[in-house]
Write a protein that holds these residues in place. Sequence first.
Motif, PDB file in Angstrom:
ATOM      1  N   ASP A 107     -14.611 -65.640  -7.710  1.00 27.11           N
ATOM      2  CA  ASP A 107     -15.826 -66.427  -7.903  1.00 27.11           C
ATOM      3  C   ASP A 107     -16.291 -66.340  -9.358  1.00 27.11           C
ATOM      4  O   ASP A 107     -16.299 -65.254  -9.958  1.00 27.11           O
ATOM      5  CB  ASP A 107     -16.951 -65.904  -7.009  1.00 27.11           C
ATOM      6  CG  ASP A 107     -16.676 -66.095  -5.526  1.00 27.11           C
ATOM      7  OD1 ASP A 107     -15.588 -66.605  -5.188  1.00 27.11           O
ATOM      8  OD2 ASP A 107     -17.540 -65.716  -4.721  1.00 27.11           O
ATOM      9  N   ARG A 118     -16.831 -72.886  -6.664  1.00 27.60           N
ATOM     10  CA  ARG A 118     -16.813 -71.435  -6.417  1.00 27.60           C
ATOM     11  C   ARG A 118     -16.267 -70.662  -7.620  1.00 27.60           C
ATOM     12  O   ARG A 118     -16.819 -69.625  -7.998  1.00 27.60           O
ATOM     13  CB  ARG A 118     -15.966 -71.127  -5.179  1.00 27.60           C
ATOM     14  CG  ARG A 118     -15.846 -69.630  -4.852  1.00 27.60           C
ATOM     15  CD  ARG A 118     -14.885 -69.362  -3.716  1.00 27.60           C
ATOM     16  NE  ARG A 118     -13.490 -69.683  -4.063  1.00 27.60           N
ATOM     17  CZ  ARG A 118     -12.692 -68.885  -4.782  1.00 27.60           C
ATOM     18  NH1 ARG A 118     -13.154 -67.731  -5.272  1.00 27.60           N
ATOM     19  NH2 ARG A 118     -11.444 -69.241  -5.021  1.00 27.60           N
ATOM     20  N   ALA A 167     -22.582 -72.058  -4.914  1.00 31.67           N
ATOM     21  CA  ALA A 167     -21.136 -71.848  -4.786  1.00 31.67           C
ATOM     22  C   ALA A 167     -20.601 -70.882  -5.812  1.00 31.67           C
ATOM     23  O   ALA A 167     -19.627 -70.184  -5.602  1.00 31.67           O
ATOM     24  CB  ALA A 167     -20.399 -73.184  -4.915  1.00 31.67           C
TER      25      ALA A 167
END
Length: 267
Positions: A111, A137, A265
């Motif tokens: 991430d 992400r 995200a």
Amino acid sequence: MSTSSSFPEGDAETIARRASSFGGQAAAYAAERPDYPDAALRWALEPVADRTPLRLLDLGAGTGKLTEGLLRYTETVTAVEPDPAMLAELRERLPEVRALEGTAERIPLADGSVDAIMIGQALHWFDLSRALPEMARVLSPGGVLAGLWNIDDHRVPWVRGLKEVSRGKAALKDWNAGSAFDPTADFPRIEQAEFPHAQQRTAESMAATICTHSHVLILPEAERAALRTRILDYLHATPETASGEFDLPIVTLAIRSALARDSSASG
């Protein structure tokens, strides 16, 4: 237009065959496909240009045509490509690059680990309903998603004629980068630009380039050979391309979209 790209045409089986057709011609793809102009790369990276180190992901990297250009901006480039043959070609050409097998729908990165995702000639193959959240992400807050496409400049008469000669059964419809995807909560604003480009070609290398296009790669061998002959006949009979080397006029279409800073995200 939904978040699923409408660029590939045809039934699901044909689209799947086209999407997976490049690996068998990985060396030809690396040799014949054009690079990307610096002006387009600078524009795409402008929102994150001041970040140090600048962490870039070339997603759907193929044989590394775009990767090679990105190395002029930073050493921190990761290439992700699903096709083993294309990935092997990239690793041989650019051994210094971190190159991973993966897809846009399942990116093998942590991430918030990259500042920009650069996509050359590949965004239209992604399942964007899954890929856009996945790209959000792995982007850092305010990171940028950019897509680039090299398109022959069909405003030039002889290039337009070549397009007609080289169209196959599964050729693409006319398309523009603005139709790539609709804004989403993660990518609320999409900007578009185009840049002049050119590639030095001969009739033979131009025919070889067209034969790396997916709609040609999936043709039976006899049809592919007949198409190549038609292309060569046209180029040898056209004044602009008949003798030796010539410049193929290209337009590089580019889109970019910064990740919304409140996007969950990338948190």
